[in-house]
Design a protein around this motif. Sequence first.
Motif, short mmCIF file in Angstrom:
data_model
loop_
_atom_site.label_atom_id
_atom_site.label_comp_id
_atom_site.label_asym_id
_atom_site.label_seq_id
_atom_site.Cartn_x
_atom_site.Cartn_y
_atom_site.Cartn_z
N ASP A 108 0.84 -1.21 0.00
CA ASP A 108 0.00 0.00 0.00
C ASP A 108 0.88 1.26 0.00
O ASP A 108 0.63 2.22 -0.71
CB ASP A 108 -0.91 0.04 1.24
N ARG A 109 1.90 1.24 0.85
CA ARG A 109 2.80 2.38 0.94
C ARG A 109 3.59 2.58 -0.36
O ARG A 109 3.72 3.68 -0.87
CB ARG A 109 3.82 2.16 2.07
N LEU A 110 4.14 1.48 -0.85
CA LEU A 110 5.00 1.58 -2.02
C LEU A 110 4.23 2.03 -3.25
O LEU A 110 4.76 2.67 -4.14
CB LEU A 110 5.67 0.22 -2.28
N THR A 149 1.97 4.35 -3.53
CA THR A 149 1.81 5.80 -3.70
C THR A 149 3.06 6.43 -4.30
O THR A 149 2.95 7.33 -5.13
CB THR A 149 1.49 6.51 -2.36
N THR A 150 4.22 5.93 -3.90
CA THR A 150 5.43 6.52 -4.48
C THR A 150 5.60 6.06 -5.92
O THR A 150 6.03 6.81 -6.80
CB THR A 150 6.67 6.24 -3.60
N SER A 208 3.35 8.25 -8.09
CA SER A 208 3.82 9.62 -8.27
C SER A 208 4.89 9.71 -9.35
O SER A 208 5.00 10.71 -10.05
CB SER A 208 4.39 10.16 -6.95
N HIS A 209 5.70 8.64 -9.44
CA HIS A 209 6.82 8.64 -10.39
C HIS A 209 6.51 7.84 -11.65
O HIS A 209 7.40 7.63 -12.46
CB HIS A 209 8.07 8.07 -9.71
N HIS A 210 5.29 7.32 -11.77
CA HIS A 210 4.92 6.50 -12.93
C HIS A 210 5.88 5.32 -13.08
O HIS A 210 6.31 4.98 -14.17
CB HIS A 210 4.91 7.34 -14.20
N ARG A 211 6.20 4.72 -11.94
CA ARG A 211 7.15 3.62 -11.94
C ARG A 211 6.46 2.28 -11.75
O ARG A 211 5.35 2.22 -11.23
CB ARG A 211 8.12 3.77 -10.77
N MET A 219 6.92 -1.14 -9.47
CA MET A 219 7.57 -1.52 -8.22
C MET A 219 7.51 -3.04 -8.06
O MET A 219 6.43 -3.63 -8.15
CB MET A 219 6.83 -0.83 -7.07
N ARG A 224 11.59 -0.11 -9.84
CA ARG A 224 12.35 -0.16 -8.60
C ARG A 224 11.99 -1.45 -7.86
O ARG A 224 10.91 -2.01 -8.07
CB ARG A 224 12.00 1.02 -7.69
#
Lengths: 341, 341, 341, 341
Positions: free
Chosen positions: B151-153, B155-156, B159-162, B164, B265
Amino acid sequence: MRIGIMTSGGDGPGLNAVIRGAVRKGVRVHGAEFTGIRDGWRGLLEDELFDLPTTAVRGISGRGGTILGTSRTHPYSGGGPARMREVMAARGLDAVIAIGGEGTLAGAARLAEEEGLPVVGVPKTIDNDLGGTDYTFGFDTAAAIATESIDRLRTTAESHHRCMVVEVMGRHVGWIALHAGMAAGAHAVLIPEFPVSTEKICEWVRSARDRGRAPIVVVAEGFVPEDRDEAVAVHGIGADGRPRLGGIADEIAPLIEERTGVETRSAVLGHLQRGGSPTAYDRVLSTRLGMAASDLAVEGAWGQMASLHGTDIVRVRMADAVDRLKRVPLSRWEEMQVLLG
Amino acid sequence: MRIGIMTSGGDGPGLNAVIRGAVRKGVRVHGAEFTGIRDGWRGLLEDELFDLPTTAVRGISGRGGTILGTSRTHPYSGGGPARMREVMAARGLDAVIAIGGEGTLAGAARLAEEEGLPVVGVPKTIDNDLGGTDYTFGFDTAAAIATESIDRLRTTAESHHRCMVVEVMGRHVGWIALHAGMAAGAHAVLIPEFPVSTEKICEWVRSARDRGRAPIVVVAEGFVPEDRDEAVAVHGIGADGRPRLGGIADEIAPLIEERTGVETRSAVLGHLQRGGSPTAYDRVLSTRLGMAASDLAVEGAWGQMASLHGTDIVRVRMADAVDRLKRVPLSRWEEMQVLLG
Amino acid sequence: MRIGIMTSGGDGPGLNAVIRGAVRKGVRVHGAEFTGIRDGWRGLLEDELFDLPTTAVRGISGRGGTILGTSRTHPYSGGGPARMREVMAARGLDAVIAIGGEGTLAGAARLAEEEGLPVVGVPKTIDNDLGGTDYTFGFDTAAAIATESIDRLRTTAESHHRCMVVEVMGRHVGWIALHAGMAAGAHAVLIPEFPVSTEKICEWVRSARDRGRAPIVVVAEGFVPEDRDEAVAVHGIGADGRPRLGGIADEIAPLIEERTGVETRSAVLGHLQRGGSPTAYDRVLSTRLGMAASDLAVEGAWGQMASLHGTDIVRVRMADAVDRLKRVPLSRWEEMQVLLG
Amino acid sequence: MRIGIMTSGGDGPGLNAVIRGAVRKGVRVHGAEFTGIRDGWRGLLEDELFDLPTTAVRGISGRGGTILGTSRTHPYSGGGPARMREVMAARGLDAVIAIGGEGTLAGAARLAEEEGLPVVGVPKTIDNDLGGTDYTFGFDTAAAIATESIDRLRTTAESHHRCMVVEVMGRHVGWIALHAGMAAGAHAVLIPEFPVSTEKICEWVRSARDRGRAPIVVVAEGFVPEDRDEAVAVHGIGADGRPRLGGIADEIAPLIEERTGVETRSAVLGHLQRGGSPTAYDRVLSTRLGMAASDLAVEGAWGQMASLHGTDIVRVRMADAVDRLKRVPLSRWEEMQVLLG
């Protein structure tokens, strides 16, 4: 095929995951389309429907509440089955997935079996009091929140050498009190199924106090002490004969303080237990139930609901599930008692 | 009666609740006394024992880890069964409750069935890979932590269109990846039981990306892509033929980035998943298992372990539980796949 | 040098971290020894003291409550300063660190300045209403718990299209309501410093409802609507002229429902806000304050307390800190109002 | 007036609360309109703008990440200031609020002071390494996640009698390591500002081990042991002279194990620290900064940024804030050392 989906009755954590599971499975595997029904039966009776594509359900499985809204509107009010049939025909609905508790499912069962409406169900009750399923979603989250809250309350109770009475949900059954009480190491657990006397509660409190603990009492909202007139108690009349304004915890706390001499405080967890993000357990259970409900709708298994049996999702006739309350059995109560006092 | 109790192998959330449940039931109901065994079989072989009264277990059910300590010492090392018999006789131990995973229980089964030692068991594996029980305690907590982390990962990543790639525990089975992946709405879930090709992974990633999502890939540590030489992969040789230093997530992430063009990432959750306070679910399960283990010890049910079946705690022959890995079945994998991409 | 340490008044998250910080710094840097004083001034008056070595404070900074216990015993009761001097002499106490709120610090200031007792202080108030320090420890944790609770309550309010009135701590000041209300995006925030009328509250509620939101009202326990007779309200007389049994939230909720037609529920967070593990912020602040208090004691800075100024820990005369309540200033209230409605 | 708003550089918890605060204040108080700029400077250079009404920012203050997207595009790339001026004119932007870290603010300062563009700023850095402000938002959340993670890792370390090396963010400064290390009771804290030798680290580990603790080492990612060649270390060359694949924790852990004989594991928290819902502290700080940034834009305070000073939000010249890194000062390091070992 077009499937309507609704949530009805009190909300609970996991509703959105059920919705997402149903839509994803229905669209991707069965090629169905979905229609959201606003606020339970009300939306179906008042024709408040809206398109529900997969984009509308993305990212919602971790969110509390229900994106469909909910209400306590009765399916036999405002036009009833005839009106529903009309709306469903006009909007091209071939099936309805009803997600709700005992009342909702009883209604859905009757609509399917007596009125011949194409309805399937998913059981929802935070209290875990529905038969036909090992657990209902939302219960794990409620028990988790209650446990975490008791963990918090314990530290302040210990600092002040107080007894803390914590009221959790459970109008008719004590599942949340049982699980949270066991998880948090409570010294007394009070549930509707097994009334005990005020003196017995005080015994548990004294026993904990005598061992240097801050006594923790967990009480289900529907508990009535054995030595109280139940007819009065359940109608919200306090021990003093006047209307009771707080919950049962607020009534028991002063009795404990008076009889044991231990300073006692109460805390009523209330709505906190039904809000917020569902636990991982509830999200998995909800998602699986939602997917299975889509299968039921596509297969035309009217009157059936998806439910949990062991680790499997199975189907159960709704009418069979709602005819009796799932109470805490004696074996679980005996198991719990070993840890009290 | 005096009962020894030990925790062996990797630690996990819920061990302390098992210990507390066993001691409370044993002392209060059966009138037994308890002896703590330090660091698993090592304590029994090296005579590191200590008295374990109920005061020693109070308030511990919500604490992670194990108050007994643990180790990976093998029961047939350092004197083996003969030495154990000696120590047990000297210390007056009438029974031993062994809490541990596949290795521990296999040892305990052999000690009970071949050596005639009075040993009963409680199954423990965060990975949930043990047969003979619906779930093992610690698994729910691990899945919960993994879900919260994803859940946390997310959101980041958004934001970066990455993309994970999140690596979770599961050396041989994919239960944690399956549950956390379903709970957190992952777009790809990679488990040892059902290898897929790197291309298939990239398909899932592209599909999510094309719908505007930040692709989330959950991978069990024991997963090996179908197009990799397993013999090499499992020995920690990276795709470049050199020793692999990170986990499988660190290996897959650059492959995804290279093939899909999506910046990627990785995150390895590692030990985080086995630490900290157990969930309410795990505390209840653990407490019940511990209480049942006390019953087994008192009844002399040597070679048996307490396990979960539906909502019941039942007894199972340890030797039957450890002879096969509980893998994710095809039905659960098919159910999961509907949600991927 | 031997330093006594006590916690007095209501407990709060961070007390244990203060104790640990003081003991670690005192023992390691100053070579002092520590004596724990049981339950605030009571322990000093009744000679309930115990040795407090560093091993007694290890691992406690993340634990809620206070290992010393607390009480509301007044320092001028039961023998007062003379008795304290006697006990301190008999037990060899060269200084006392008093950790407490307005009442405690006022007492400590008087003991130091009027009686010449070697007392220093650490300010503690969950309500954040103490002058002389930017923030008090415990406040951040309380605001965090309130915020998390409101986040939870919002999802159930939204599902049912309800208004939710959440009562948080703050008998005299509205800091917790202000911070939690801003953090959780409340539509109305009601604080004692700036009474508003029931009609104003309803305006905010209607405004939120009209934009399709579930109105969230956060109210500090000490708030009194402008159109209520304060003299009556603060004495717990309800709007109906009879003794008020619930909190202010229970009183406001039906008024809102009646005037706006929005179904309204209330939730009183109560003791939940003062229990449990402190936030990282509070643990750091508490640890630093504890260390600084040790310095004050060693230096003989009687009558001084450690406090936060910007990012620095500074010293402040206790008598100066307790002479006025730190209220929410107009600028912060104006800033907040922009976000309401 | 029309105000553009952007987030640039690495994401962090609190960005959405800044955006919401700015839009709410700007629209409600100043009557401004807002334009969202996609992915930082890139959106301004490539004309990816979109309308941002208050409905677009509702309910977002508790959500991690940024609804605007972010990138590391440099403001002087792809057309630079001239292109920006063109896009701003075409779209009617009268001001731009740039939310970002050192690089973003340095760019914004130059645009405002050298190019005369109407730009104001809000400082953002999870590492807390920016001057001109007491704290930056996102830092409290990162420190909280790190603290909670270390709390979890401690229980497994204790069960196995292991040392745990936990790597947290902080490429150039040790603020997160300092706060999380203090909050979680670490036995060694390693930060870039104050290099220590491997032997010193082992001393701390041995000291903790000798007192029966599981040694916890918290290391900022930018730390380099005093006895390592920094030029090599910062370029990612491992102690063995080959490219380092893991972080500094993976490098230090085996050294500790080798020299102290304590079994040692490492955990790299990585992206977990920047994701998820911001703490209440960060939400309040972010909201206030966003509101203040709106004021700056409306007043035409080009080149200024909103920042925290004590409990006040003040304005600071961006060029002054970015010219030096805010390092952990010696006084804080000395304070920390008292607690180590």
